[in-house]
Design an enzyme around this catalytic site. Structure first.
Site, PDB file in Angstrom:
ATOM      1  N   LYS A  90       0.865  -1.186   0.000  1.00  0.00           N
ATOM      2  CA  LYS A  90       0.000   0.000   0.000  1.00  0.00           C
ATOM      3  C   LYS A  90       0.900   1.234   0.000  1.00  0.00           C
ATOM      4  CE  LYS A  90      -4.479   1.077   0.530  1.00  0.00           C
ATOM      5  NZ  LYS A  90      -5.669   0.390   0.037  1.00  0.00           N
ATOM      6  N   GLY A 190     -20.059   7.622   4.110  1.00  0.00           N
ATOM      7  CA  GLY A 190     -19.130   7.938   3.030  1.00  0.00           C
ATOM      8  C   GLY A 190     -19.823   7.810   1.680  1.00  0.00           C
ATOM      9  N   GLY A 192     -18.648   8.389  -1.270  1.00  0.00           N
ATOM     10  CA  GLY A 192     -17.587   8.490  -2.278  1.00  0.00           C
ATOM     11  C   GLY A 192     -17.831   7.513  -3.408  1.00  0.00           C
ATOM     12  N   VAL A 194     -17.122   4.126  -3.807  1.00  0.00           N
ATOM     13  CA  VAL A 194     -17.748   2.842  -3.476  1.00  0.00           C
ATOM     14  C   VAL A 194     -19.128   3.053  -2.861  1.00  0.00           C
ATOM     15  CG1 VAL A 194     -17.495   0.658  -2.256  1.00  0.00           C
ATOM     16  CG2 VAL A 194     -15.467   1.854  -3.059  1.00  0.00           C
TER      17      VAL A 194
HETATM   18  P1  NAD Z   1     -13.666   8.019  -1.698  1.00  0.00           P
HETATM   19  O1  NAD Z   1     -12.603   8.984  -1.324  1.00  0.00           O
HETATM   20  O2  NAD Z   1     -14.245   8.120  -3.064  1.00  0.00           O
HETATM   21  O3  NAD Z   1     -14.872   8.120  -0.658  1.00  0.00           O
HETATM   22  C1  NAD Z   1     -14.717   8.267   0.703  1.00  0.00           C
HETATM   23  C2  NAD Z   1     -15.811   9.224   1.154  1.00  0.00           C
HETATM   24  O4  NAD Z   1     -15.869   9.244   2.565  1.00  0.00           O
HETATM   25  C3  NAD Z   1     -15.588  10.653   0.689  1.00  0.00           C
HETATM   26  O5  NAD Z   1     -16.743  11.133   0.057  1.00  0.00           O
HETATM   27  C4  NAD Z   1     -15.306  11.389   1.994  1.00  0.00           C
HETATM   28  O6  NAD Z   1     -15.714  12.732   1.952  1.00  0.00           O
HETATM   29  C5  NAD Z   1     -16.087  10.582   2.983  1.00  0.00           C
HETATM   30  N1  NAD Z   1     -15.692  10.716   4.376  1.00  0.00           N
HETATM   31  C6  NAD Z   1     -14.459  10.880   4.915  1.00  0.00           C
HETATM   32  N2  NAD Z   1     -14.532  10.936   6.265  1.00  0.00           N
HETATM   33  C7  NAD Z   1     -15.852  10.802   6.581  1.00  0.00           C
HETATM   34  C8  NAD Z   1     -16.568  10.772   7.800  1.00  0.00           C
HETATM   35  N3  NAD Z   1     -15.951  10.898   8.976  1.00  0.00           N
HETATM   36  N4  NAD Z   1     -17.907  10.625   7.755  1.00  0.00           N
HETATM   37  C9  NAD Z   1     -18.549  10.484   6.573  1.00  0.00           C
HETATM   38  N5  NAD Z   1     -17.918  10.488   5.385  1.00  0.00           N
HETATM   39  C10 NAD Z   1     -16.583  10.654   5.387  1.00  0.00           C
HETATM   40  O7  NAD Z   1     -13.102   6.560  -1.414  1.00  0.00           O
HETATM   41  P2  NAD Z   1     -13.669   5.186  -1.959  1.00  0.00           P
HETATM   42  O8  NAD Z   1     -12.862   4.762  -3.121  1.00  0.00           O
HETATM   43  O9  NAD Z   1     -15.134   5.233  -2.084  1.00  0.00           O
HETATM   44  O10 NAD Z   1     -13.286   4.215  -0.760  1.00  0.00           O
HETATM   45  C11 NAD Z   1     -14.034   4.183   0.442  1.00  0.00           C
HETATM   46  C12 NAD Z   1     -13.398   3.217   1.426  1.00  0.00           C
HETATM   47  O11 NAD Z   1     -13.358   1.919   0.834  1.00  0.00           O
HETATM   48  C13 NAD Z   1     -11.947   3.521   1.789  1.00  0.00           C
HETATM   49  O12 NAD Z   1     -11.698   3.140   3.115  1.00  0.00           O
HETATM   50  C14 NAD Z   1     -11.140   2.663   0.836  1.00  0.00           C
HETATM   51  O13 NAD Z   1      -9.878   2.357   1.363  1.00  0.00           O
HETATM   52  C15 NAD Z   1     -12.022   1.446   0.787  1.00  0.00           C
HETATM   53  N6  NAD Z   1     -11.848   0.652  -0.434  1.00  0.00           N
HETATM   54  C16 NAD Z   1     -12.054   1.211  -1.662  1.00  0.00           C
HETATM   55  C17 NAD Z   1     -11.901   0.434  -2.801  1.00  0.00           C
HETATM   56  C18 NAD Z   1     -12.173   0.978  -4.184  1.00  0.00           C
HETATM   57  O14 NAD Z   1     -12.310   0.187  -5.125  1.00  0.00           O
HETATM   58  N7  NAD Z   1     -12.287   2.280  -4.345  1.00  0.00           N
HETATM   59  C19 NAD Z   1     -11.524  -0.908  -2.688  1.00  0.00           C
HETATM   60  C20 NAD Z   1     -11.345  -1.451  -1.411  1.00  0.00           C
HETATM   61  C21 NAD Z   1     -11.507  -0.655  -0.286  1.00  0.00           C
END
Ligand code: NAD
Length: 365
Positions: A90, A190, A192, A194
Site C-alpha cells: 500500500k 461515506g 464516495g 464505493v
Molecule cells: P472516496 O474517497 O471516493 O470516498 C470516501 C468518502 O468518505 C468521501 O466522500 C469522503 O468525503 C467521505 N468521508 C471521509 N470521512 C468521513 C466521515 N468521517 N464521515 C462520513 N464520510 C466521510 O473513497 P472510496 O474509493 O469510495 O473508498 C471508500 C473506502 O473503501 C476507503 O476506506 C477505501 O480504502 C475502501 N476501499 C475502496 C476500494 C475501491 O475500489 N475504491 C476498494 C477497497 C476498499
C-alpha cells in the site's frame, strides 16, 4: 549534500515493521513537487505486493506510517483470501488532495513506484482517481486502475461495491434467514466512489438507505440520484439501524462507537474498520453484531485490478470471481461459529491457510 554522520533519532519504525511483519518500507520525498509518500511492502509470498495509493492530510508522520503499515498488511490477507497470486502492499501520500494533488506530484510518485521495479504495483484508493493513475502510468508500467481508454480496467469502485453488497447479503442470510435487504435500514458512511455504487444496489433492493459524508457536494451527488436520507454524522452510530456500512475511512469500530451501535450487521467497504482488531472484533461479537470482515468483502476492487495486472482483463470473469465473496463470507461466518472465534479471526485464518499452502509451491517473488 548527503550527511555522512546522520543522527538517527527515530528507531521505532523497525519495531513497528517487525511487529506487523513487514518486508520493506520506502519513504519518498521530493522538494520540487512537494511529494511526501510512503510505500509499504508487507509480504510477497504469493507474488508482487499490490495495493492502492491513498492521499490524506495526516495530522502527523506517525499517523501516516501507521496507516501505511496497517493498510498494506490488510492487503496481504485480502489478496490471499480473494484467491489472487499477489502479495500485500500500500502507499500513502501525505497532503491535501483538494489543493496539493496535481500531475507533477503524481508523476513523481510514479517514478518512485518504478524504482521498485515491479515489486510493488499501485492502484487508486481514497482521494485518487483513474486520471491520477494515468499520470502514474506515464512514469511506470507498475500501475493498475488506469482508464479503459488506455487499456486498463478503469475505476475498480463498482466491482468493490458489488463485493460489499455480496458480503452484506451473505451476512443478512445468516442473521435474518434470507438475504433480502428489502426494507432494511442501512446507514452508508461515506458517499464516495464505493459508497455511491453500493447505494445503487441497495436502492434497487428497496432498502431504507441513510447516507453521511463530511462534504456537502458528495451528499448532494447521491441525494440527486437516489431516494436516500441524509444522516447526521454526529448521531450516526447510535442510529436505529439494521446494517452499518462504513465506506469512508478506517477505525470507526472502536471503544466509543461499538457500545453505541444498534445494528445487527456491520458490512462496508472501508479498510481496517476495527481500531484494535481482535479487541473490537470481540466487542462486536459480544454485542451480537455480525461483522463481515472488511478485507474479504471489499476485495472486489483488487480482483478487478489483479485481472488488469495479469494482462487479460475480462469484466464478466471479474464479477463472477467477486460474486464468490458471498460463498467465502458464509464460509467465514460458519468457521467462526464452529471454532468459537470472531469472523475477523476466521477470515485471517482462512487467508493464512492459503498463504501457507501456496507458499509451499515457492511462488515467492
Ligand atoms: P472516496 O474517497 O471516493 O470516498 C470516501 C468518502 O468518505 C468521501 O466522500 C469522503 O468525503 C467521505 N468521508 C471521509 N470521512 C468521513 C466521515 N468521517 N464521515 C462520513 N464520510 C466521510 O473513497 P472510496 O474509493 O469510495 O473508498 C471508500 C473506502 O473503501 C476507503 O476506506 C477505501 O480504502 C475502501 N476501499 C475502496 C476500494 C475501491 O475500489 N475504491 C476498494 C477497497 C476498499
Amino acid at each position: 549534500m548527503i550527511d555522512t554522520q546522520p543522527q538517527v533519532k527515530q528507531t521505532e519504525i523497525f519495531s513497528a515493521m517487525s511487529e506487523l511483519e513487514h518486508e520493506q518500507l520506502v519513504f519518498c520525498r521530493d522538494e520540487a513537487t512537494g511529494l511526501k509518500a510512503i510505500i509499504a511492502v508487507h509480504n510477497t509470498m504469493l507474488g508482487p505486493a499490490m495495493g492502492g495509493t491513498r492521499m490524506w492530510n495526516y495530522q502527523s508522520e506517525e499517523e501516516a506510517i501507521k496507516d501505511a503499515l496497517r493498510l498494506s498488511r490488510g492487503m496481504t490477507f485480502k489478496n490471499a483470501i480473494a484467491g489472487l497470486n499477489i502479495g500485500g502492499g500500500k502507499a500513502v501520500i501525505i497532503g491535501d488532495a483538494r489543493t496539493q494533488k496535481n500531475e507533477a506530484l503524481m508523476r513523481r510518485f510514479g517514478k518512485f513506484v518504478h524504482s521498485l521495479n515491479g515489486k510493488y504495483w499501485t492502484a487508486e484508493d481514497v482521494n485518487m482517481s483513474s486520471r491520477d493513475m494515468e499520470y502514474v502510468r506515464m512514469e511506470t508500467p507498475f500501475v493498475t486502475g488506469i482508464p479503459e481508454s488506455m487499456g486498463g480496467a478503469g475505476d475498480p469502485s463498482p466491482v468493490t461495491a458489488y463485493g460489499v453488497y455480496m458480503g452484506m447479503k451473505a451476512s443478512a442470510k445468516k442473521v435474518y434467514g434470507n438475504d433480502s435487504l428489502h426494507g432494511k435500514r442501512i446507514v452508508v458512511q461515506g458517499a464516495g466512489h464505493v459508497g455511491t455504487y453500493l447505494i445503487e444496489y441497495l436502492i434497487k433492493e428497496n432498502a431504507d438507505v441513510f447516507v453521511s459524508d463530511i462534504f456537502e457536494d458528495k451528499l448532494q451527488n447521491v441525494t440527486d440520484q437516489f431516494d436516500v436520507k441524509v444522516a447526521d454524522p454526529k448521531d450516526l452510530y447510535a442510529m436505529d439501524m439494521d446494517i452499518y456500512a462504513p465506506c469512508a475511512l478506517g477505525a470507526t469500530l472502536n471503544d466509543e462507537t461499538i457500545p453505541e451501535l444498534k445494528c445487527a450487521i456491520v458490512a462496508g467497504a472501508a479498510n481496517n474498520q476495527l481500531d484494535i482488531e481482535d479487541k473490537h472484533a470481540e466487542m462486536l461479537r459480544d454485542r451480537g453484531i455480525l461483522y463481515a470482515p472488511d478485507f474479504l468483502i471489499n476485495s472486489g476492487g483488487i480482483t478487478n485490478v489483479y485481472s488488469e495486472q495479469q494482462g487479460n482483463y475480462n469484466r464478466d470473469r471479474v464479477y463472477q470471481q467477486t460474486e464468490r465473496i458471498y460463498e467465502v463470507c458464509t464460509e467465514v461466518i460458519n468457521y467462526a461459529e464452529k471454532n468459537e472465534t470472531t469472523t475477523h479471526r476466521a477470515a485471517l485464518q482462512l487467508a493464512l491457510n492459503r498463504i501457507n499452502d501456496v507458499g509451499k509451491v515457492k511462488l515467492g517473488y
